[in-house]
Scaffold this motif. Structure first.
Motif, PDB file in Angstrom:
ATOM      1  N   TYR A 115     228.726  21.553 126.094  1.00  0.00           N
ATOM      2  CA  TYR A 115     229.772  21.578 127.124  1.00  0.00           C
ATOM      3  C   TYR A 115     230.098  20.176 127.615  1.00  0.00           C
ATOM      4  O   TYR A 115     231.274  19.804 127.748  1.00  0.00           O
ATOM      5  CB  TYR A 115     229.341  22.464 128.298  1.00  0.00           C
ATOM      6  N   ILE A 116     229.057  19.370 127.885  1.00  0.00           N
ATOM      7  CA  ILE A 116     229.295  18.010 128.376  1.00  0.00           C
ATOM      8  C   ILE A 116     230.030  17.169 127.330  1.00  0.00           C
ATOM      9  O   ILE A 116     230.891  16.356 127.660  1.00  0.00           O
ATOM     10  CB  ILE A 116     227.967  17.339 128.779  1.00  0.00           C
ATOM     11  N   LYS A 117     229.709  17.383 126.060  1.00  0.00           N
ATOM     12  CA  LYS A 117     230.367  16.640 124.978  1.00  0.00           C
ATOM     13  C   LYS A 117     231.878  16.898 124.996  1.00  0.00           C
ATOM     14  O   LYS A 117     232.677  15.983 124.770  1.00  0.00           O
ATOM     15  CB  LYS A 117     229.772  17.073 123.625  1.00  0.00           C
ATOM     16  N   LYS A 118     232.263  18.134 125.278  1.00  0.00           N
ATOM     17  CA  LYS A 118     233.683  18.507 125.250  1.00  0.00           C
ATOM     18  C   LYS A 118     234.350  18.381 126.612  1.00  0.00           C
ATOM     19  O   LYS A 118     235.572  18.195 126.699  1.00  0.00           O
ATOM     20  CB  LYS A 118     233.820  19.936 124.732  1.00  0.00           C
ATOM     21  N   ASP A 119     233.570  18.506 127.675  1.00  0.00           N
ATOM     22  CA  ASP A 119     234.120  18.496 129.033  1.00  0.00           C
ATOM     23  C   ASP A 119     233.081  17.892 129.976  1.00  0.00           C
ATOM     24  O   ASP A 119     232.272  18.617 130.568  1.00  0.00           O
ATOM     25  CB  ASP A 119     234.470  19.924 129.456  1.00  0.00           C
ATOM     26  N   PRO A 120     233.074  16.573 130.145  1.00  0.00           N
ATOM     27  CA  PRO A 120     232.048  15.921 130.968  1.00  0.00           C
ATOM     28  C   PRO A 120     232.006  16.397 132.416  1.00  0.00           C
ATOM     29  O   PRO A 120     230.982  16.237 133.084  1.00  0.00           O
ATOM     30  CB  PRO A 120     232.436  14.434 130.900  1.00  0.00           C
ATOM     31  N   LEU A 121     233.086  16.992 132.906  1.00  0.00           N
ATOM     32  CA  LEU A 121     233.117  17.443 134.291  1.00  0.00           C
ATOM     33  C   LEU A 121     232.788  18.931 134.423  1.00  0.00           C
ATOM     34  O   LEU A 121     233.069  19.552 135.455  1.00  0.00           O
ATOM     35  CB  LEU A 121     234.484  17.149 134.905  1.00  0.00           C
ATOM     36  N   CYS A 122     232.200  19.499 133.398  1.00  0.00           N
ATOM     37  CA  CYS A 122     231.842  20.912 133.430  1.00  0.00           C
ATOM     38  C   CYS A 122     230.787  21.188 134.508  1.00  0.00           C
ATOM     39  O   CYS A 122     230.091  20.273 134.977  1.00  0.00           O
ATOM     40  CB  CYS A 122     231.301  21.352 132.070  1.00  0.00           C
ATOM     41  N   ARG A 123     230.696  22.423 134.902  1.00  0.00           N
ATOM     42  CA  ARG A 123     229.622  22.887 135.790  1.00  0.00           C
ATOM     43  C   ARG A 123     228.818  23.922 135.004  1.00  0.00           C
ATOM     44  O   ARG A 123     229.348  24.966 134.613  1.00  0.00           O
ATOM     45  CB  ARG A 123     230.192  23.514 137.053  1.00  0.00           C
ATOM     46  N   VAL A 124     227.555  23.616 134.778  1.00  0.00           N
ATOM     47  CA  VAL A 124     226.713  24.485 133.949  1.00  0.00           C
ATOM     48  C   VAL A 124     225.378  24.722 134.635  1.00  0.00           C
ATOM     49  O   VAL A 124     224.714  23.772 135.077  1.00  0.00           O
ATOM     50  CB  VAL A 124     226.474  23.866 132.558  1.00  0.00           C
TER      51      VAL A 124
ATOM     52  N   ALA B 299     224.128  32.763 132.804  1.00  0.00           N
ATOM     53  CA  ALA B 299     224.638  31.432 133.156  1.00  0.00           C
ATOM     54  C   ALA B 299     225.842  31.514 134.074  1.00  0.00           C
ATOM     55  O   ALA B 299     226.594  32.492 134.067  1.00  0.00           O
ATOM     56  CB  ALA B 299     225.017  30.674 131.879  1.00  0.00           C
ATOM     57  N   GLU B 300     225.975  30.455 134.882  1.00  0.00           N
ATOM     58  CA  GLU B 300     227.208  30.208 135.632  1.00  0.00           C
ATOM     59  C   GLU B 300     227.846  28.962 135.031  1.00  0.00           C
ATOM     60  O   GLU B 300     227.266  27.870 135.136  1.00  0.00           O
ATOM     61  CB  GLU B 300     226.917  29.993 137.123  1.00  0.00           C
ATOM     62  N   ILE B 301     228.971  29.124 134.386  1.00  0.00           N
ATOM     63  CA  ILE B 301     229.616  28.017 133.684  1.00  0.00           C
ATOM     64  C   ILE B 301     231.098  27.984 134.034  1.00  0.00           C
ATOM     65  O   ILE B 301     231.809  28.982 133.890  1.00  0.00           O
ATOM     66  CB  ILE B 301     229.460  28.143 132.155  1.00  0.00           C
ATOM     67  N   SER B 302     231.549  26.828 134.513  1.00  0.00           N
ATOM     68  CA  SER B 302     232.971  26.588 134.737  1.00  0.00           C
ATOM     69  C   SER B 302     233.374  25.377 133.913  1.00  0.00           C
ATOM     70  O   SER B 302     232.864  24.272 134.136  1.00  0.00           O
ATOM     71  CB  SER B 302     233.260  26.330 136.221  1.00  0.00           C
ATOM     72  N   SER B 303     234.246  25.576 132.937  1.00  0.00           N
ATOM     73  CA  SER B 303     234.616  24.492 132.029  1.00  0.00           C
ATOM     74  C   SER B 303     235.904  24.831 131.303  1.00  0.00           C
ATOM     75  O   SER B 303     236.218  26.012 131.072  1.00  0.00           O
ATOM     76  CB  SER B 303     233.499  24.251 131.010  1.00  0.00           C
ATOM     77  N   SER B 304     236.638  23.791 130.938  1.00  0.00           N
ATOM     78  CA  SER B 304     237.835  23.958 130.118  1.00  0.00           C
ATOM     79  C   SER B 304     237.486  24.046 128.637  1.00  0.00           C
ATOM     80  O   SER B 304     238.349  24.341 127.805  1.00  0.00           O
ATOM     81  CB  SER B 304     238.785  22.769 130.339  1.00  0.00           C
ATOM     82  N   ALA B 305     236.225  23.809 128.295  1.00  0.00           N
ATOM     83  CA  ALA B 305     235.799  23.768 126.896  1.00  0.00           C
ATOM     84  C   ALA B 305     235.423  25.148 126.379  1.00  0.00           C
ATOM     85  O   ALA B 305     235.034  26.039 127.140  1.00  0.00           O
ATOM     86  CB  ALA B 305     234.617  22.817 126.742  1.00  0.00           C
ATOM     87  N   SER B 306     235.529  25.289 125.076  1.00  0.00           N
ATOM     88  CA  SER B 306     235.066  26.490 124.390  1.00  0.00           C
ATOM     89  C   SER B 306     233.864  26.106 123.528  1.00  0.00           C
ATOM     90  O   SER B 306     233.934  25.163 122.736  1.00  0.00           O
ATOM     91  CB  SER B 306     236.177  27.065 123.516  1.00  0.00           C
ATOM     92  N   VAL B 307     232.775  26.829 123.682  1.00  0.00           N
ATOM     93  CA  VAL B 307     231.519  26.477 123.012  1.00  0.00           C
ATOM     94  C   VAL B 307     230.988  27.703 122.272  1.00  0.00           C
ATOM     95  O   VAL B 307     230.990  28.821 122.817  1.00  0.00           O
ATOM     96  CB  VAL B 307     230.480  25.976 124.038  1.00  0.00           C
ATOM     97  N   ASP B 308     230.531  27.498 121.043  1.00  0.00           N
ATOM     98  CA  ASP B 308     229.962  28.582 120.234  1.00  0.00           C
ATOM     99  C   ASP B 308     228.476  28.727 120.585  1.00  0.00           C
ATOM    100  O   ASP B 308     227.607  28.144 119.940  1.00  0.00           O
ATOM    101  CB  ASP B 308     230.139  28.284 118.749  1.00  0.00           C
ATOM    102  N   ILE B 309     228.199  29.504 121.612  1.00  0.00           N
ATOM    103  CA  ILE B 309     226.828  29.649 122.091  1.00  0.00           C
ATOM    104  C   ILE B 309     225.943  30.357 121.079  1.00  0.00           C
ATOM    105  O   ILE B 309     224.759  30.018 120.910  1.00  0.00           O
ATOM    106  CB  ILE B 309     226.827  30.390 123.454  1.00  0.00           C
ATOM    107  N   LEU B 310     226.494  31.330 120.374  1.00  0.00           N
ATOM    108  CA  LEU B 310     225.704  32.047 119.359  1.00  0.00           C
ATOM    109  C   LEU B 310     225.193  31.085 118.290  1.00  0.00           C
ATOM    110  O   LEU B 310     224.028  31.157 117.873  1.00  0.00           O
ATOM    111  CB  LEU B 310     226.534  33.162 118.726  1.00  0.00           C
TER     112      LEU B 310
ATOM    113  N   LYS C 242     220.912  22.573 133.507  1.00  0.00           N
ATOM    114  CA  LYS C 242     221.686  22.213 134.700  1.00  0.00           C
ATOM    115  C   LYS C 242     222.453  20.921 134.475  1.00  0.00           C
ATOM    116  O   LYS C 242     221.870  19.918 134.055  1.00  0.00           O
ATOM    117  CB  LYS C 242     220.756  22.044 135.900  1.00  0.00           C
ATOM    118  N   ASP C 243     223.763  20.942 134.792  1.00  0.00           N
ATOM    119  CA  ASP C 243     224.538  19.707 134.728  1.00  0.00           C
ATOM    120  C   ASP C 243     224.101  18.789 135.870  1.00  0.00           C
ATOM    121  O   ASP C 243     223.486  19.245 136.838  1.00  0.00           O
ATOM    122  CB  ASP C 243     226.037  20.016 134.795  1.00  0.00           C
ATOM    123  N   PRO C 244     224.391  17.481 135.781  1.00  0.00           N
ATOM    124  CA  PRO C 244     223.830  16.528 136.748  1.00  0.00           C
ATOM    125  C   PRO C 244     224.398  16.586 138.154  1.00  0.00           C
ATOM    126  O   PRO C 244     223.922  15.850 139.029  1.00  0.00           O
ATOM    127  CB  PRO C 244     224.109  15.166 136.102  1.00  0.00           C
TER     128      PRO C 244
END
Length: 390
Positions: free
Chosen positions: A33-42, A57-68, A276-278
């Protein structure tokens, strides 16, 4: 005559330990998530059990990630098999439970109390309330307690030996524990007991395994000066360790906090790091506290130090900065605390910028500790005496 010894013990675990597998999955998801959207909340928690991986998880991001895909790659990287670990990339049910970050939390994180009161420009508020501790000591070269450093070295050597197929019967779960005897002035002098438990294939004979692990893991890892004729060495003390991973024990993110930090020697605020994001000060605050502690020790002001930072959710500045040099300080602890607050930006935004935390660096921290690392170039392990101006 009192002959009792002063002995302190710390443990570490291999990358195939079920709790550490969960930490690696959570941090691998965060990294992507950070790689695609550094301002993500994870905030990502993982649990594993036989045949199943659960993500909450609680995730707010503009990115799409293949979690599987991330989950399956992590299981592959730690060599998990259904037969011996109860779980494999090819055979695991994956349950995803993902919601956005709470709007109430976002209100305080995106715009701190200081921003709302117009005492600061736009600044992140702490993502949660909590206390974080950083520690440093002169007892080892990396300014860490020696028992946890040696324990990390043992499990890392065990993982490396398995991956290099030097002992082809090794499987990926394992633990190490080092009990150090300390002198009257609290300095480590020798290993009193070393415990090493390594998962293995069922056909290896225990005398051969014990001989191999003593020769290729323990004696090649622990400095000779710490082992003597009285050192007790216990290798697979139960006599068998075939079933491991999720087959032997459910795993959960954040359940190895003491392994992640100072091996129990230092205080701990209780907050986990992985997933956890920073913006979460559990993570950024703990890293900053270690940075402060290490730099103060390196400056020659004291021989050991605990740094506590405390935050209120939605507030940028810490509500408390506490210093304890355990009587070894050359200047008062309160003076050190004042200097830190005068010269360092301890807001979430300041810590993220200083330590360069909006980068996909986290999965590599999920094993062998988040602090005291000499194998990775980490900003919070850097020493720049002049910056603190002590």
């Amino acid at each position: 005559m009192n002959t009792k010894k002063n002995i302190f013990s710390s443990e570490s675990v291999t990358e195939g330990h079920p709790d550490k597998v969960c930490d690696q999955i959570s941090d691998a998801i965060l990294d992507e998530y950070i790689k695609k959207d550094p301002l993500c909340r994870v905030a990502c928690e993982t649990m594993i059990m036989p045949g199943k991986v659960i993500i909450a998880a609680e995730i707010s991001s503009s990115a799409s990630v293949d979690i599987l895909d991330i989950i399956k790659n992590t299981l592959k990287n730690v060599s998990y098999t259904e037969q011996y670990h109860g779980l494999s990339p090819e055979n695991c049910e994956i349950e995803l439970n993902i919601v956005p970050q709470s709007e109430d939390i976002s209100l305080g994180v995106d715009n701190s109390l200081e921003t709302k009161e117009h005492t600061m420009d736009l600044c992140l508020g702490a993502g949660d309330q909590g206390i974080m501790h950083g520690y440093a000591t002169r007892e080892s070269g990396n300014l860490m307690p020696l028992p946890i450093t040696l324990s990390h070295m043992l499990v890392k050597k065990l993982d490396q030996t398995r991956k290099q197929s030097k002992l082809d019967y090794l499987l990926s779960d394992g633990k190490a524990q080092v009990s150090m005897e300390y002198s009257k002035d609290n300095f480590p002098v020798r290993c009193d007991t070393i415990v090493l438990s390594a998962q293995h294939l069922p056909d290896v004979m225990m005398p051969q395994l014990q001989k191999d692990l003593l020769e290729h893991i323990i004696l090649e890892t622990i400095p000779e000066k710490y082992i003597d004729k009285k050192t007790r060495i216990l290798i697979n003390p139960t006599g068998r360790f075939v079933s491991g991973g999720a087959k032997a024990d459910c795993g959960l993110t954040g359940r190895k906090l003491i392994v992640d930090t100072y091996g129990g020697w230092a205080r701990h605020g209780g907050g986990a790091f992985s997933g956890k994001d920073p913006s979460k000060v559990d993570r950024s605050g703990a890293y900053m506290a270690r940075y402060i502690a290490k730099n103060i020790i390196a400056s020659g002001i004291c021989d050991k130090i605990d740094v506590q930072l405390a935050y209120a959710i939605g507030v940028a500045h810490p509500v408390g900065v506490y210093i304890d040099t355990f009587g070894t300080g050359k200047i008062p602890d309160s003076q050190i605390s004042s200097k830190i607050q005068d010269q360092l930006d301890l807001t979430p935004s300041g810590m993220i910028q200083k330590l360069n935390l909006l980068n996909p660096i986290y999965k590599q921290l999920a094993v062998y500790g988040h602090v005291g690392r000499v194998d990775i170039d980490l900003p919070w392990e850097q020493i720049d005496y002049l910056y603190l101006g002590m």
